[in-house]
Enzyme design. Structure first.
Site, PDB file in Angstrom:
ATOM      1  N   GLY A  70       4.641 -22.658 -58.806  1.00 23.51           N
ATOM      2  CA  GLY A  70       5.604 -23.508 -59.508  1.00 23.51           C
ATOM      3  C   GLY A  70       6.824 -23.798 -58.663  1.00 23.51           C
ATOM      4  N   ASP A  97      11.032 -16.125 -62.425  1.00 23.12           N
ATOM      5  CA  ASP A  97      10.863 -14.915 -63.232  1.00 23.12           C
ATOM      6  C   ASP A  97      11.428 -13.668 -62.562  1.00 23.12           C
ATOM      7  OD1 ASP A  97       9.604 -16.393 -65.161  1.00 23.12           O
ATOM      8  OD2 ASP A  97       7.581 -15.898 -64.504  1.00 23.12           O
TER       9      ASP A  97
END
Length: 359
Positions: free
Chosen positions: A12, A141
């Site tokens: 991503g 994250d």
């Protein structure tokens, strides 16, 4: 003797990738005398024939790239070359095509910018084909091991914090409970940090089991104390109280996390009688210009990655520890997954501030 290196972004996108690219190109060309090839769309560019790559001009690496979100090289989080989905539905091992693409370009080393999934694939390719690989960690994250920070996380937290800042006045104006759903594939780092910074009343993360009754009790306590609004932040990977993941199925059958915010909102409305609203940030957390810290860390990582190649140190990932850049084995970084520690400093900080985790 290093003469030509390649660089790709995988997985991503996030803020700070272009800052890494700029640092690698400037250091490698100006200080080492190397050529740098940018590989398009991650490993997909190495599979293409002809290989999708371009020689990166240091004079084109202006400061504009520092401010630009996304990645100018493009990226992909689909199409594992070891099990590549073909048009007829079967999976084909195309790993040798990626390795051959590296050789066709005459690369002496490859810098891969990615998270744990990307590093597993890139390292396997490097081991199979004898490729010289250096990794740079990026994941909003922040769940890669052995590094205190990964590129993109800080900006994602800032965006989520800003969202809480904007939700608070409208929540107070209408006597509402505002629920903010943020990204967090398996880890709750974004929700935890933004929740503390943005003054959330409840933080729900995958690492801490919760009860909606406990969250509702927190909302009722706030109301009894005379405040007419509340803020709740929830990571997308949080399950229902019964342990069921909340997902959305897209065209083609792929399922992704999404919808837990609405679940939390509906349950709170039922349990408390409060008027609730939901905001889902989604990809807004990925697409922003990087904040100052992400820009600084990204460039420090890029410079150190070039120095690792110059020193002949491969199968290593650059990392940030104790206010400095170091390097660690890629395999160890992948294996030491870094979820939120339920007993860690930030969780204890939140509890000290009276923030509920619903437990």
């Amino acid at each position: 003797m290093i003469k030509r290196i390649g660089i790709l972004t995988s997985g991503g996108d996030c803020a700070g990738l272009n800052a890494v690219l700029r640092a690698v190109v400037l250091h490698a060309t100006s200080n080492k005398g190397w050529e740098v090839l940018g590989l398009r769309q991650g490993t997909a560019g190495l599979m293409a024939r002809p290989v999708e790559a371009e020689l990166l001009d240091p004079y084109a690496m202006s400061s504009v790239l520092l401010r630009q979100g996304g990645t100018v090289l493009g990226t992909t989080n689909r199409g594992d070359p070891f099990a590549f989905p073909m048009a007829d539905g079967h999976l084909l091992d195309r790993s040798e095509e990626v390795i051959e693409g590296y050789r066709q370009l005459g690369l002496d080393a490859l810098i891969g910018i990615g998270g744990d999934g990307s590093f597993r694939i890139l390292r396997r390719l490097a081991q199979q084909g004898g490729l010289n690989l250096v990794g740079i960690p990026k994941t909003i994250d922040n769940d890669l091991g052995l590094t205190e920070i990964s590129i993109g996380h800080d900006t994602a937290v800032w965006i989520a914090t800003e969202a809480l800042d904007r939700l608070q006045p409208t929540a107070a104006s209408h006597d509402r409970v505002m629920v903010l759903e943020v990204m967090g594939r398996d880890a709750g780092h974004i929700a935890l940090s933004a929740g503390i910074a943005g003054g959330a009343d409840a933080i729900l993360i995958p690492e801490i089991p919760y009860s909606m009754e406990r969250v509702a009790q927190k909302i009722d306590d706030i109301k009894r104390q005379g405040r007419n609004f509340a803020l709740v932040i929830v990571a997308e990977a949080v399950t229902t109280e019964h342990g069921e993941p909340v997902t959305v199925t897209h065209v083609g059958g792929k399922a992704t996390y999404g919808g837990i915010g609405h679940y939390v909102s509906d349950r709170l409305a039922t349990l408390t009688g409060a008027e609730t609203r939901v905001t889902v940030l989604g990809h807004l957390q990925r697409g922003a210009p990087p904040d100052p810290r992400d820009r600084v860390i990204a460039q420090a990582f890029g410079v150190h990655a070039v120095d690792l190649i110059d020193a002949g140190k491969f199968d290593r990932m650059v990392a940030w520890q104790n206010r400095r850049v170091i390097d660690v084995p890629i395999l160890e970084a992948i294996e030491r997954y870094q979820a939120v520690d339920p007993d860690g400093t930030l969780v204890q900080t939140a509890r000290g501030l009276g923030i509920s985790f619903g437990d």
